[in-house]
Design an enzyme around this catalytic site. Structure first.
Site, PDB file in Angstrom:
ATOM      1  N   GLU A  60     -12.401 -13.470  11.565  1.00  0.00           N
ATOM      2  CA  GLU A  60     -12.901 -13.044  10.090  1.00  0.00           C
ATOM      3  C   GLU A  60     -13.235 -13.833   9.480  1.00  0.00           C
ATOM      4  O   GLU A  60     -11.307 -14.144   9.004  1.00  0.00           O
ATOM      5  CB  GLU A  60     -11.802 -11.448  10.097  1.00  0.00           C
ATOM      6  CG  GLU A  60     -11.882 -11.106   8.662  1.00  0.00           C
ATOM      7  CD  GLU A  60     -10.446 -10.205   8.463  1.00  0.00           C
ATOM      8  OE1 GLU A  60      -9.751  -9.837   9.516  1.00  0.00           O
ATOM      9  OE2 GLU A  60     -11.186 -10.008   7.409  1.00  0.00           O
ATOM     10  N   ARG A 107       0.520  -1.158  -0.074  1.00  0.00           N
ATOM     11  CA  ARG A 107      -0.267   0.055  -0.059  1.00  0.00           C
ATOM     12  C   ARG A 107       0.722   1.349   0.005  1.00  0.00           C
ATOM     13  O   ARG A 107       0.859   2.054  -0.652  1.00  0.00           O
ATOM     14  CB  ARG A 107      -0.840   0.210   1.098  1.00  0.00           C
ATOM     15  CG  ARG A 107      -1.751  -0.913   0.825  1.00  0.00           C
ATOM     16  CD  ARG A 107      -3.701  -1.276   1.510  1.00  0.00           C
ATOM     17  NE  ARG A 107      -3.511  -2.416   1.874  1.00  0.00           N
ATOM     18  CZ  ARG A 107      -4.585  -3.356   2.703  1.00  0.00           C
ATOM     19  NH1 ARG A 107      -4.796  -2.352   3.746  1.00  0.00           N
ATOM     20  NH2 ARG A 107      -5.565  -4.440   1.872  1.00  0.00           N
ATOM     21  N   SER A 144     -14.562  -4.253   4.501  1.00  0.00           N
ATOM     22  CA  SER A 144     -14.206  -3.485   3.893  1.00  0.00           C
ATOM     23  C   SER A 144     -13.848  -3.625   2.396  1.00  0.00           C
ATOM     24  O   SER A 144     -14.321  -3.865   1.477  1.00  0.00           O
ATOM     25  CB  SER A 144     -13.860  -1.770   3.186  1.00  0.00           C
ATOM     26  OG  SER A 144     -12.422  -1.741   3.378  1.00  0.00           O
ATOM     27  N   GLY A 145     -13.512  -4.906   2.621  1.00  0.00           N
ATOM     28  CA  GLY A 145     -12.351  -5.816   1.001  1.00  0.00           C
ATOM     29  C   GLY A 145     -12.071  -5.230  -0.158  1.00  0.00           C
ATOM     30  O   GLY A 145     -12.244  -5.446  -0.797  1.00  0.00           O
ATOM     31  N   GLY A 146     -11.373  -3.772   0.364  1.00  0.00           N
ATOM     32  CA  GLY A 146     -11.069  -2.833  -0.820  1.00  0.00           C
ATOM     33  C   GLY A 146     -12.228  -2.017  -1.485  1.00  0.00           C
ATOM     34  O   GLY A 146     -12.109  -1.605  -2.962  1.00  0.00           O
ATOM     35  N   LYS A 177     -16.224 -10.585  11.910  1.00  0.00           N
ATOM     36  CA  LYS A 177     -15.867 -10.129  10.977  1.00  0.00           C
ATOM     37  C   LYS A 177     -15.885 -10.436   9.044  1.00  0.00           C
ATOM     38  O   LYS A 177     -14.972 -10.592   9.016  1.00  0.00           O
ATOM     39  CB  LYS A 177     -14.786  -9.516  10.703  1.00  0.00           C
ATOM     40  CG  LYS A 177     -13.750  -8.067  10.161  1.00  0.00           C
ATOM     41  CD  LYS A 177     -12.663  -7.502  10.881  1.00  0.00           C
ATOM     42  CE  LYS A 177     -12.293  -6.750   9.438  1.00  0.00           C
ATOM     43  NZ  LYS A 177     -10.776  -5.876  10.331  1.00  0.00           N
ATOM     44  N   ARG A 227      -8.934  -0.414   4.094  1.00  0.00           N
ATOM     45  CA  ARG A 227      -9.066   0.659   3.262  1.00  0.00           C
ATOM     46  C   ARG A 227     -10.159   1.399   3.582  1.00  0.00           C
ATOM     47  O   ARG A 227      -9.995   2.757   2.537  1.00  0.00           O
ATOM     48  CB  ARG A 227      -9.124   0.094   1.934  1.00  0.00           C
ATOM     49  CG  ARG A 227      -7.499  -0.843   2.108  1.00  0.00           C
ATOM     50  CD  ARG A 227      -7.122  -1.867   0.651  1.00  0.00           C
ATOM     51  NE  ARG A 227      -8.227  -3.012   1.063  1.00  0.00           N
ATOM     52  CZ  ARG A 227      -8.489  -4.907   0.519  1.00  0.00           C
ATOM     53  NH1 ARG A 227      -8.149  -4.703  -0.397  1.00  0.00           N
ATOM     54  NH2 ARG A 227      -8.989  -5.225   1.490  1.00  0.00           N
TER      55      ARG A 227
HETATM   56  P1  13P Z   1     -10.078  -3.871   4.769  1.00  0.00           P
HETATM   57  O1  13P Z   1     -11.236  -2.931   5.755  1.00  0.00           O
HETATM   58  O2  13P Z   1      -9.326  -2.830   3.812  1.00  0.00           O
HETATM   59  O3  13P Z   1     -11.387  -5.014   3.595  1.00  0.00           O
HETATM   60  O4  13P Z   1      -9.388  -4.411   5.886  1.00  0.00           O
HETATM   61  C1  13P Z   1      -9.595  -4.729   6.516  1.00  0.00           C
HETATM   62  C2  13P Z   1      -8.977  -6.026   7.501  1.00  0.00           C
HETATM   63  O5  13P Z   1      -9.163  -6.117   8.390  1.00  0.00           O
HETATM   64  C3  13P Z   1      -8.955  -7.367   6.939  1.00  0.00           C
HETATM   65  O6  13P Z   1      -8.212  -8.207   7.904  1.00  0.00           O
END
Ligand code: 13P
Length: 342
Positions: free
Chosen positions: A177, A33, A261-263, A219, A293
């Site tokens: 998660e 990143r 948020s996953g991208g 999560k 993100r």
């Molecule tokens: P994102 O919100 O960027 O998906 O990251 C959350 C996260 O902690 C992934 O493990």
């Protein structure tokens, strides 16, 4: 296990109007990143960057907990406070990522397994001493040709459940998660099926492992089409598919669901969360965010590794946290994006 302690912490992490900041990117992830926005990644730039985020004023009004990375939990700000102290001063609960990232799942091309169970009990003891009160473990499930397989879903569910049990034994709330990643060209319907499977398997494994659900958080990802799909689902469809999937597969005993948020962009993730809260009343769990993100994207770009950009980056970070907070109560609208300029 101190049942009362884990139940109390889990509830404290999902009060109305607040969610989590995931600032726990591993060396590899933060490196990628930083590189994308032209910042050199080293121990000092990572420290400066995390200091910039965590010392942003007022974020305690929108953020209940921050997930740290092992390096960061041991670091201090330029004026000598530990990162944990900075969070505590803002009324934010410190958490820690405890998985040790993914490896290729053996005999399963294209699939991942999350490692980190060996030595976990000892590591957790140390984090408790430092002041952490919750933990995170991320499993990765990929949709593709013939995948995910039972091997992948079941082995990751088992590891998540064991991790959750170790965390609760140490008095820490596990943030579980099982991420079904957005990569691919699958439809939202296919995403729904895979998510339902992954969540049901995770909760079956947690039941078998004796995990106390009232002292956990989930999560998950939004149920959404793959990022390369020809058909893009509407905001309302994402909200509906996601909540309907959770209703089928997440026990009501779980106090909170904090989506990743996953991208997605900050605006898209915020609009999706807001739609869920506007379309549904009286859900059995609190529904909120746990974003990396979607909260950090723009602030990281603006900061760019330069001290002089800290005030502007913090302003934008605070704005994103405020927008996410508004979405948790269904009070967000795209027009509010202009507020920060005012
Ligand atoms: P994102 O919100 O960027 O998906 O990251 C959350 C996260 O902690 C992934 O493990």
């Amino acid at each position: 296990m101190d049942v009362e302690q884990v139940e109390r912490t889990a509830k404290e992490l999902v009060p109305p109007g607040k969610g989590l900041l995931a600032a726990d990117e591993s060396f590899g992830t933060i490196g990628k990143r930083f590189e994308a926005v032209g910042i050199e990644a080293n121990e000092e730039t990572r420290r400066q960057y995390r200091e910039m985020l965590l010392t942003t004023e007022e974020i305690g009004e929108y953020i209940s907990g921050v997930i740290l990375f092992d390096e960061t939990i041991r670091q201090s700000t330029s004026d000598g406070k530990t990162m944990i102290e900075v969070l505590q001063e803002q009324g934010i609960i410190p958490g820690i990522k405890v998985d040790r990232s993914t490896v290729d799942l053996p005999l399963a091309p294209g699939e991942k397994y999350t490692q980190g169970l060996d030595g976990l009990r000892e590591r957790l003891e140390e984090y408790v001493e430092m002041g952490a009160r919750f933990t995170k473990w991320r499993a990765v499930i990929t949709i593709g040709d013939g995948i995910p397989t039972v091997k992948c879903v079941e082995s990751n569910a088992r590891a998540l459940a064991l991790y959750a049990a170790f965390s609760q034994e140490a008095g820490l709330v596990p943030v579980v998660e099982p991420e079904v990643v957005i990569d691919g060209d699958h439809s939202i319907e296919h995403s729904f099926e895979v998510n339902e499977w992954a969540l049901r398997s995770t909760y079956t494994a947690m039941y078998e492992q004796g995990v106390h659900l009232e002292g956990t958080l989930l999560k998950p990802n939004f149920v959404i089409n793959g990022k390369d799909a020809s058909e893009q689902a509407s905001v309302e469809d994402v909200a509906r598919y996601t909540i309907e999937c959770f209703k089928r597969s997440v026990p009501a005993a779980v106090p909170g669901i904090v989506l990743l948020s996953g991208g997605q962009s900050g605006e898209d993730a915020t609009a999706h969360l807001n739609a869920m809260k506007s379309m549904y009343d009286n859900l059995p769990w609190e529904v909120s965010f746990s974003w990396a993100r979607a909260l950090q994207g723009r602030p990281m770009e603006i900061w760019g590794g330069e001290e002089q950009n800290v005030p502007e980056a913090q302003k934008v970070f605070q704005h994103r946290a405020r927008m996410a907070s508004a979405a948790t109560t269904g009070d967000y609208s795209r027009e509010m994006e202009q507020e920060q300029a005012a």
